[in-house]
Design a protein around this motif. Structure first.
Motif, PDB file in Angstrom:
ATOM      1  N   THR A 133     -30.315  56.668  90.806  1.00 35.87           N
ATOM      2  CA  THR A 133     -29.665  57.464  91.850  1.00 35.87           C
ATOM      3  C   THR A 133     -28.164  57.245  91.841  1.00 35.87           C
ATOM      4  N   ALA A 134     -27.727  55.988  91.689  1.00 37.19           N
ATOM      5  CA  ALA A 134     -26.297  55.680  91.658  1.00 37.19           C
ATOM      6  C   ALA A 134     -25.619  56.356  90.474  1.00 37.19           C
ATOM      7  N   THR A 135     -26.281  56.338  89.327  1.00 36.79           N
ATOM      8  CA  THR A 135     -25.725  56.990  88.132  1.00 36.79           C
ATOM      9  C   THR A 135     -25.583  58.491  88.354  1.00 36.79           C
ATOM     10  N   VAL A 158     -12.254  52.426  88.818  1.00 35.00           N
ATOM     11  CA  VAL A 158     -12.856  51.312  88.091  1.00 35.00           C
ATOM     12  C   VAL A 158     -13.942  50.619  88.921  1.00 35.00           C
ATOM     13  N   GLU A 159     -13.721  50.522  90.221  1.00 31.02           N
ATOM     14  CA  GLU A 159     -14.670  49.784  91.063  1.00 31.02           C
ATOM     15  C   GLU A 159     -16.064  50.411  91.040  1.00 31.02           C
ATOM     16  N   SER A 160     -16.125  51.740  91.061  1.00 29.89           N
ATOM     17  CA  SER A 160     -17.437  52.397  91.034  1.00 29.89           C
ATOM     18  C   SER A 160     -18.151  52.122  89.721  1.00 29.89           C
ATOM     19  N   TRP A 161     -17.431  52.266  88.613  1.00 35.03           N
ATOM     20  CA  TRP A 161     -18.032  52.025  87.297  1.00 35.03           C
ATOM     21  C   TRP A 161     -18.437  50.558  87.154  1.00 35.03           C
ATOM     22  N   SER A 162     -17.585  49.653  87.634  1.00 36.34           N
ATOM     23  CA  SER A 162     -17.896  48.219  87.538  1.00 36.34           C
ATOM     24  C   SER A 162     -19.106  47.849  88.381  1.00 36.34           C
ATOM     25  N   ALA A 163     -19.178  48.419  89.591  1.00 32.24           N
ATOM     26  CA  ALA A 163     -20.317  48.123  90.464  1.00 32.24           C
ATOM     27  C   ALA A 163     -21.613  48.625  89.845  1.00 32.24           C
ATOM     28  N   LEU A 164     -21.562  49.843  89.295  1.00 31.70           N
ATOM     29  CA  LEU A 164     -22.751  50.401  88.649  1.00 31.70           C
ATOM     30  C   LEU A 164     -23.157  49.545  87.452  1.00 31.70           C
ATOM     31  N   CYS A 165     -22.168  49.088  86.689  1.00 32.23           N
ATOM     32  CA  CYS A 165     -22.429  48.231  85.525  1.00 32.23           C
ATOM     33  C   CYS A 165     -23.053  46.900  85.958  1.00 32.23           C
ATOM     34  N   TRP A 166     -22.394  46.232  86.877  1.00 33.82           N
ATOM     35  CA  TRP A 166     -22.830  44.889  87.262  1.00 33.82           C
ATOM     36  C   TRP A 166     -24.206  44.890  87.918  1.00 33.82           C
ATOM     37  N   TYR A 167     -24.368  45.704  88.941  1.00 34.39           N
ATOM     38  CA  TYR A 167     -25.636  45.689  89.662  1.00 34.39           C
ATOM     39  C   TYR A 167     -26.762  46.307  88.835  1.00 34.39           C
ATOM     40  N   GLY A 168     -26.426  47.292  88.005  1.00 37.03           N
ATOM     41  CA  GLY A 168     -27.447  47.854  87.123  1.00 37.03           C
ATOM     42  C   GLY A 168     -27.993  46.791  86.175  1.00 37.03           C
ATOM     43  N   ALA A 169     -27.080  45.999  85.600  1.00 37.32           N
ATOM     44  CA  ALA A 169     -27.516  44.927  84.706  1.00 37.32           C
ATOM     45  C   ALA A 169     -28.289  43.861  85.478  1.00 37.32           C
ATOM     46  N   ALA A 170     -27.796  43.520  86.678  1.00 36.92           N
ATOM     47  CA  ALA A 170     -28.456  42.483  87.479  1.00 36.92           C
ATOM     48  C   ALA A 170     -29.847  42.910  87.934  1.00 36.92           C
ATOM     49  N   TRP A 171     -30.062  44.228  88.014  1.00 38.96           N
ATOM     50  CA  TRP A 171     -31.396  44.741  88.344  1.00 38.96           C
ATOM     51  C   TRP A 171     -32.223  44.990  87.083  1.00 38.96           C
ATOM     52  N   ASN A 172     -31.758  44.428  85.984  1.00 42.74           N
ATOM     53  CA  ASN A 172     -32.472  44.498  84.697  1.00 42.74           C
ATOM     54  C   ASN A 172     -32.553  45.920  84.149  1.00 42.74           C
ATOM     55  N   GLU A 173     -31.499  46.700  84.405  1.00 46.18           N
ATOM     56  CA  GLU A 173     -31.391  48.053  83.859  1.00 46.18           C
ATOM     57  C   GLU A 173     -30.157  48.135  82.961  1.00 46.18           C
ATOM     58  N   ALA A 174     -29.952  47.086  82.160  1.00 47.67           N
ATOM     59  CA  ALA A 174     -28.734  46.982  81.365  1.00 47.67           C
ATOM     60  C   ALA A 174     -28.563  48.143  80.391  1.00 47.67           C
ATOM     61  N   ALA A 175     -29.634  48.538  79.732  1.00 49.84           N
ATOM     62  CA  ALA A 175     -29.530  49.627  78.761  1.00 49.84           C
ATOM     63  C   ALA A 175     -29.098  50.923  79.439  1.00 49.84           C
ATOM     64  N   LEU A 176     -29.559  51.120  80.671  1.00 50.59           N
ATOM     65  CA  LEU A 176     -29.247  52.342  81.403  1.00 50.59           C
ATOM     66  C   LEU A 176     -27.776  52.410  81.807  1.00 50.59           C
ATOM     67  N   VAL A 177     -27.172  51.258  82.097  1.00 47.28           N
ATOM     68  CA  VAL A 177     -25.797  51.261  82.618  1.00 47.28           C
ATOM     69  C   VAL A 177     -24.768  50.833  81.580  1.00 47.28           C
ATOM     70  N   LEU A 178     -25.175  50.646  80.351  1.00 48.94           N
ATOM     71  CA  LEU A 178     -24.222  50.176  79.345  1.00 48.94           C
ATOM     72  C   LEU A 178     -23.050  51.135  79.176  1.00 48.94           C
ATOM     73  N   ASP A 179     -23.315  52.438  79.258  1.00 48.18           N
ATOM     74  CA  ASP A 179     -22.219  53.412  79.162  1.00 48.18           C
ATOM     75  C   ASP A 179     -21.247  53.254  80.323  1.00 48.18           C
ATOM     76  N   ALA A 180     -21.775  52.971  81.521  1.00 43.60           N
ATOM     77  CA  ALA A 180     -20.914  52.738  82.679  1.00 43.60           C
ATOM     78  C   ALA A 180     -20.056  51.500  82.461  1.00 43.60           C
ATOM     79  N   CYS A 181     -20.641  50.476  81.841  1.00 42.30           N
ATOM     80  CA  CYS A 181     -19.891  49.250  81.535  1.00 42.30           C
ATOM     81  C   CYS A 181     -18.743  49.551  80.563  1.00 42.30           C
ATOM     82  N   GLU A 182     -19.054  50.340  79.544  1.00 37.81           N
ATOM     83  CA  GLU A 182     -18.027  50.697  78.557  1.00 37.81           C
ATOM     84  C   GLU A 182     -16.903  51.492  79.222  1.00 37.81           C
ATOM     85  N   THR A 183     -17.278  52.367  80.143  1.00 39.32           N
ATOM     86  CA  THR A 183     -16.271  53.161  80.853  1.00 39.32           C
ATOM     87  C   THR A 183     -15.379  52.274  81.698  1.00 39.32           C
TER      88      THR A 183
END
Length: 263
Positions: A133-135, A158-183
């Motif tokens: 949903t966040a993505t 940057v804060e939105s992309w970073s939050a999506l990256c960090w919490y997505g990974a912390a919720w074990n959805e790292a593959a899903l948010v990797l593009d957000a992390c790169e952004t």
């Protein structure tokens, strides 16, 4: 109540009526169900007439006025935006419409308070584990900003992309948010938190060397800035464990990820 006039639509699927109750109405001809009530006259409505293409209705009444009504909501919105070309603020939307915010005038800029509120929603959704949903929320917002020519000013948050990256990974959805992390890293290559989030996502997608690189960068930036010693110590421990060949799934087990979601 008296009905003064009844008129078929061209395809005979609807009936337009005018009456003494100060309204004109559109009815489904097959079922008799009322579809639309046009209110605004202050006295009897004597006449109601379709326009040639049936996109509008002309009414006249005993109150001495004639009125033009739009049949389709899209036409009404377009007409409104021509007269008042702006979008509702966040407060106005939640006071009068509610539900998920959207621009009403697609070519008009979004108010800054609405942009900020949606960006905050992204972080809150990601923090709660609603990563998909966040993505979608962030993608939709940035789509609007591109359409309205505001992306260069607001889309590089940057804060939105970073939050999506960090919490997505912390919720074990790292593959899903990797593009957000790169952004996030692309937008702020020297930001320790952006690199920290990407490091976590990289570790959880088995990019160990990339994770070490990001964690080392974050540690260096935080050390220079005098950041919390415990934060630096935890990342240093991750680097040591990864260099020693410990599996990321052992370092970032369920209990650890739960703690990270609280950071």
């Amino acid at each position: 109540m008296w009905v003064y006039q009844a008129t078929w639509s061209r395809d005979e699927s609807k009936i337009l009526t005018s009456s003494a109750d100060r309204t004109a109405r559109i009815w489904d001809a097959a079922t008799g169900n009322e579809l639309v009530v046009l209110t605004g006259h202050t006295d009897w409505v004597y006449q109601a007439t379709w326009s040639r293409d049936e996109s509008k209705i002309l009414t006249s009444g005993a109150d001495g006025t004639a009125r033009i009504w739009y049949v389709q909501m899209a036409d009404l919105v377009a007409a409104t935006c021509r007269r008042a070309p702006r979008n509702l603020s966040w407060d106005e939307w939640n006071r009068w419409i509610k539900g998920n915010y959207r621009p009403t005038c697609v070519e008009a800029p979004l108010p800054p308070d609405a942009i900020a509120a949606i960006q905050a929603q992204v972080a809150a959704q990601a923090r709660a584990g609603n990563v998909i949903t966040a993505t979608a929320t962030l993608d939709q917002l940035n789509g609007w900003l591109r359409e309205n020519g505001q992306f260069s000013a607001f889309g590089k948050d940057v804060e939105s992309w970073s939050a999506l990256c960090w919490y997505g990974a912390a919720w074990n959805e790292a593959a899903l948010v990797l593009d957000a992390c790169e952004t996030a890293v692309k937008l702020a290559p020297k930001d320790g938190h952006a690199r920290d989030g990407r490091g976590l996502a990289r570790a959880l997608t088995d990019d160990v060397s990339g994770a070490i690189e990001d964690f080392e960068f974050a540690v260096q930036r935080w050390t220079e800035a005098g950041a919390d010693a415990s934060l630096i110590a935890s990342r240093t421990a991750w680097i040591t464990a990864l260099r020693a060949g410990k599996a990321p799934t052992e370092i970032f087990d369920a209990a650890t990820l739960e703690k990270l979601r609280a950071e």
